[in-house]
Design a protein around this motif. Structure first.
Motif, PDB file in Angstrom:
ATOM      1  N   GLU B  41       0.852  -1.192   0.000  1.00 33.77           N
ATOM      2  CA  GLU B  41       0.000   0.000   0.000  1.00 33.77           C
ATOM      3  C   GLU B  41       0.893   1.250   0.000  1.00 33.77           C
ATOM      4  O   GLU B  41       1.939   1.268   0.644  1.00 33.77           O
ATOM      5  CB  GLU B  41      -0.871   0.035   1.262  1.00 33.77           C
ATOM      6  CG  GLU B  41      -1.795  -1.154   1.429  1.00 33.77           C
ATOM      7  CD  GLU B  41      -3.188  -0.901   0.858  1.00 33.77           C
ATOM      8  OE1 GLU B  41      -3.346   0.078   0.069  1.00 33.77           O
ATOM      9  OE2 GLU B  41      -4.098  -1.664   1.197  1.00 33.77           O
ATOM     10  N   ARG B 113      -7.327  -5.562   5.059  1.00 28.70           N
ATOM     11  CA  ARG B 113      -7.423  -6.143   3.723  1.00 28.70           C
ATOM     12  C   ARG B 113      -7.690  -7.649   3.793  1.00 28.70           C
ATOM     13  O   ARG B 113      -7.114  -8.350   4.601  1.00 28.70           O
ATOM     14  CB  ARG B 113      -6.131  -5.906   2.933  1.00 28.70           C
ATOM     15  CG  ARG B 113      -5.787  -4.441   2.653  1.00 28.70           C
ATOM     16  CD  ARG B 113      -6.847  -3.694   1.863  1.00 28.70           C
ATOM     17  NE  ARG B 113      -7.289  -4.360   0.631  1.00 28.70           N
ATOM     18  CZ  ARG B 113      -6.728  -4.193  -0.564  1.00 28.70           C
ATOM     19  NH1 ARG B 113      -5.716  -3.376  -0.711  1.00 28.70           N
ATOM     20  NH2 ARG B 113      -7.211  -4.817  -1.625  1.00 28.70           N
ATOM     21  N   ARG B 115      -6.679 -10.895   2.416  1.00 25.28           N
ATOM     22  CA  ARG B 115      -5.314 -11.037   1.910  1.00 25.28           C
ATOM     23  C   ARG B 115      -4.758 -12.445   2.077  1.00 25.28           C
ATOM     24  O   ARG B 115      -5.288 -13.239   2.833  1.00 25.28           O
ATOM     25  CB  ARG B 115      -4.390 -10.057   2.640  1.00 25.28           C
ATOM     26  CG  ARG B 115      -4.335 -10.264   4.149  1.00 25.28           C
ATOM     27  CD  ARG B 115      -3.673  -9.077   4.833  1.00 25.28           C
ATOM     28  NE  ARG B 115      -3.395  -9.282   6.241  1.00 25.28           N
ATOM     29  CZ  ARG B 115      -4.257  -9.037   7.221  1.00 25.28           C
ATOM     30  NH1 ARG B 115      -5.481  -8.620   6.968  1.00 25.28           N
ATOM     31  NH2 ARG B 115      -3.904  -9.230   8.482  1.00 25.28           N
ATOM     32  N   LYS B 129      -5.097  -8.944  -6.670  1.00 30.74           N
ATOM     33  CA  LYS B 129      -5.559  -7.970  -5.682  1.00 30.74           C
ATOM     34  C   LYS B 129      -4.583  -6.793  -5.624  1.00 30.74           C
ATOM     35  O   LYS B 129      -4.978  -5.660  -5.420  1.00 30.74           O
ATOM     36  CB  LYS B 129      -5.657  -8.659  -4.318  1.00 30.74           C
ATOM     37  CG  LYS B 129      -6.387  -7.871  -3.252  1.00 30.74           C
ATOM     38  CD  LYS B 129      -6.457  -8.645  -1.942  1.00 30.74           C
ATOM     39  CE  LYS B 129      -7.633  -9.590  -1.881  1.00 30.74           C
ATOM     40  NZ  LYS B 129      -8.941  -8.902  -1.931  1.00 30.74           N
ATOM     41  N   HIS B 159     -10.801 -13.497   4.207  1.00 23.36           N
ATOM     42  CA  HIS B 159     -10.842 -12.372   5.150  1.00 23.36           C
ATOM     43  C   HIS B 159     -10.407 -12.905   6.508  1.00 23.36           C
ATOM     44  O   HIS B 159     -10.980 -13.852   7.020  1.00 23.36           O
ATOM     45  CB  HIS B 159     -12.248 -11.782   5.232  1.00 23.36           C
ATOM     46  CG  HIS B 159     -12.284 -10.454   5.918  1.00 23.36           C
ATOM     47  ND1 HIS B 159     -12.620 -10.319   7.240  1.00 23.36           N
ATOM     48  CD2 HIS B 159     -11.989  -9.212   5.472  1.00 23.36           C
ATOM     49  CE1 HIS B 159     -12.534  -9.026   7.576  1.00 23.36           C
ATOM     50  NE2 HIS B 159     -12.164  -8.347   6.528  1.00 23.36           N
ATOM     51  N   GLN B 199      -9.435  -6.552  -6.199  1.00 18.00           N
ATOM     52  CA  GLN B 199      -8.752  -5.417  -5.572  1.00 18.00           C
ATOM     53  C   GLN B 199      -9.697  -4.595  -4.698  1.00 18.00           C
ATOM     54  O   GLN B 199      -9.250  -3.766  -3.916  1.00 18.00           O
ATOM     55  CB  GLN B 199      -8.099  -4.526  -6.646  1.00 18.00           C
ATOM     56  CG  GLN B 199      -9.040  -3.693  -7.485  1.00 18.00           C
ATOM     57  CD  GLN B 199      -9.635  -4.454  -8.692  1.00 18.00           C
ATOM     58  OE1 GLN B 199      -9.646  -5.684  -8.714  1.00 18.00           O
ATOM     59  NE2 GLN B 199     -10.125  -3.713  -9.672  1.00 18.00           N
ATOM     60  N   ASP B 201     -12.282  -4.710  -1.701  1.00 19.49           N
ATOM     61  CA  ASP B 201     -12.697  -5.595  -0.608  1.00 19.49           C
ATOM     62  C   ASP B 201     -14.107  -5.313  -0.099  1.00 19.49           C
ATOM     63  O   ASP B 201     -14.764  -6.204   0.424  1.00 19.49           O
ATOM     64  CB  ASP B 201     -11.728  -5.448   0.579  1.00 19.49           C
ATOM     65  CG  ASP B 201     -10.364  -6.070   0.316  1.00 19.49           C
ATOM     66  OD1 ASP B 201     -10.245  -6.898  -0.605  1.00 19.49           O
ATOM     67  OD2 ASP B 201      -9.414  -5.723   1.049  1.00 19.49           O
TER      68      ASP B 201
END
Lengths: 175, 327
Positions: B41, B113, B115, B129, B159, B199, B201
């Motif tokens: 990020e 996120r 991920r 993502k 998640h 990408q 969420d």
């Protein structure tokens, strides 16, 4: 507002990227707090903020203005060891020692959480007024502090010696 | 870490204004700061919203309103949550470490996120993502912890929140604020399945701020629990987790709430299983049949086929425990 570190005011860093960990180590030269994984997985960088434990690697220092930080250097009383430091020595609670400052800061805050009656993942009743500090409770509550040397048995022994209640010690003996 | 500006919002309107100018909301930082350091990020501006809404208050209709800035620790410690929503306290205490729970906020927990490890591997792996359209190396890679429900060709991440699984089971409502006003969303509708846009969420609009999470009054919630199955006893993400509440009257299931974690791109409310169970005799066979139905559409990857049976067994065992049925 400045951050207070072990009782002394410290100005905030001008670069917001500076983590609380890097502020302590690189700018204040308080190198007791260790950088292990630098991604929140190992607990070596654990410090106390207003008495509560956090990991300083994922903390941006600028988020902590006005707060009181205590590091391992702030626990001992001059040359007199904190009781938990002495117990770690007594029980071989470390080998290389790298995780030790984080373990000790973490355990000090953990004892306060127990005193406040806060349950953990392994606590049976969520509403129990008092929590017996059993071996299982210590292991669960300290799971955020890794020891790659595998000194966990000594670490748990040291914590139980200092913070174990007589009730917990009875439970220990019965196990 | 890419340079960024930092501002602490002193109230909600200031936060919204800073976000409108491109700021990204920051809670405890346990996910976002980590992702910034890993260069996944790169926000140009951060807006610290941890000083806003840190209250936990009972609502007039018997529910609880939780400010988005409440820490995970404070929420799990709250006497009302412990007594009336034990599944939520248990879920929070099963997540992360004590240090991280002291930092992490409710709003940040919802917006961490979705991920997987390939998402973090900027130098070595493809991730849709991270870079939409480049491909997913998790699908053919090491995917033991990945999704079995609701995944897509583009993304099989899960998640990781435990708290959200409990909130999904409890019919929690998310309160949102933006420059154009306020709105509410059921928590189960906040997060998205990946589809061909992994990408993204959540369904939040740009700049929209989570201000609170509301738990509705629910007597069933007092008889609830959370079970998390993971590779080590503590401080690990769920392989499978189950949040459950059940009410049994005269041997029949009068009401039930079920949600799964570790199985999908979002907290997975097990609506199909709930529907099957309402009105049925509370028995091991009924619990197992409901679990079978919920997992009927599950698709295994190379390494995570075990999760399908694990999810069924965990659901069955948790329901049996809550209902007092011998397993």
């Amino acid at each position: 507002m400045p951050i207070t570190v072990n009782g002394s005011p410290v100005p905030l860093p001008s670069d917001p990227r500076v983590s609380l960990l890097d502020l302590l180590r690189e700018e204040l030269h308080l190198t007791g707090t260790k950088k292990g994984c630098n991604q929140g997985a190992c607990g070596a960088c654990t410090v106390l903020v207003d008495g509560e434990r956090i990991i300083s690697c994922l903390a941006l220092a600028v988020q902590y203005d006005g707060r009181a930080i205590t590091t391992i250097e702030g626990l001992a009383d001059a040359d007199a060891l904190h009781p938990l430091q002495a117990a770690f020595i007594e029980h071989d609670g470390f080998q290389c020692g790298y995780c030790t400052p984080g373990q000790i800061c973490s355990a000090v805050a953990m004892a306060d959480e127990i005193a406040r009656g806060l349950p953990s993942h392994v606590t049976g009743a969520l509403d129990a007024g008092t929590i017996a500090l059993t071996r299982d409770e210590v292991r669960e509550r300290m799971s955020g502090n890794l020891c790659r040397c595998g000194a966990h048995n000594g670490i748990v022994d040291a914590i139980l010696e200092v913070y174990g209640t007589s009730e917990a010690k009875v439970l220990e003996a019965a196990e | 870490m890419t340079p960024f500006s930092f501002n602490r919002a002193t109230d909600q309107s200031e936060a919204l204004q800073l976000a409108e100018r491109g700021g990204r909301y920051l809670g405890g930082g346990t996910n976002l700061v980590d992702l910034m350091r890993e260069t996944v990020e790169h926000p140009a501006a951060l807006v610290d919203v941890t000083g806003l809404s840190r209250d936990i208050a009972e609502t007039p209709d018997g529910g609880v309103m939780i400010g988005a800035g409440v820490t995970n620790s404070a929420l799990a410690a709250h006497p009302t949550i412990r007594a009336r929503y034990p599944v939520l306290a248990r879920a929070i205490l099963a997540g992360a470490s004590a240090q991280i729970r002291n930092m992490a906020t409710v709003g940040g927990n919802l917006l961490q996120r979705t991920r997987c490890t390939y998402f973090y591997d900027v130098e070595g792996s493809r991730c849709n993502k991270r870079r939409p359209g480049e491909g997913c190396d998790a699908r053919g890679g090491f995917n033991r912890i990945h999704a079995i429900l609701g995944a897509s060709d583009a993304c099989v991440a899960t998640h990781p929140s435990d708290m959200c699984v409990a909130l999904a089971a409890l019919d929690a409502v998310v309160h949102l604020s933006s420059a154009s006003g306020t709105r509410t969303l059921p928590l189960t509708e906040l997060h998205r399945l990946p589809g061909d846009q992994p990408q993204i969420d959540t369904v939040l609009h740009p700049g929209e701020l989570i201000t609170a999470v509301e738990l509705p009054a629910a007597s069933i919630a007092a008889h609830s629990t959370y079970r998390k199955v993971r590779d080590r006893a503590s401080y690990a993400f769920a392989l499978v987790s189950v949040a459950a509440a059940i009410a049994v009257e005269d041997g029949r299931v009068s009401d039930v709430r079920l949600a799964l974690g570790g199985v999908a791109h979002k907290p997975w409310r097990a609506s199909r299983a709930e529907e099957m169970l309402r009105g049925k005799a509370a028995s091991l066979d009924a619990f197992r049949a409901a679990a079978e139905a919920e997992l009927a559409d599950a698709v295994p990857l190379n390494d995570n086929g075990f999760k399908i049976e694990l999810a069924k067994r965990t659901m069955t065992a948790v329901l049996a425990e809550l209902a007092g049925v011998d397993a």
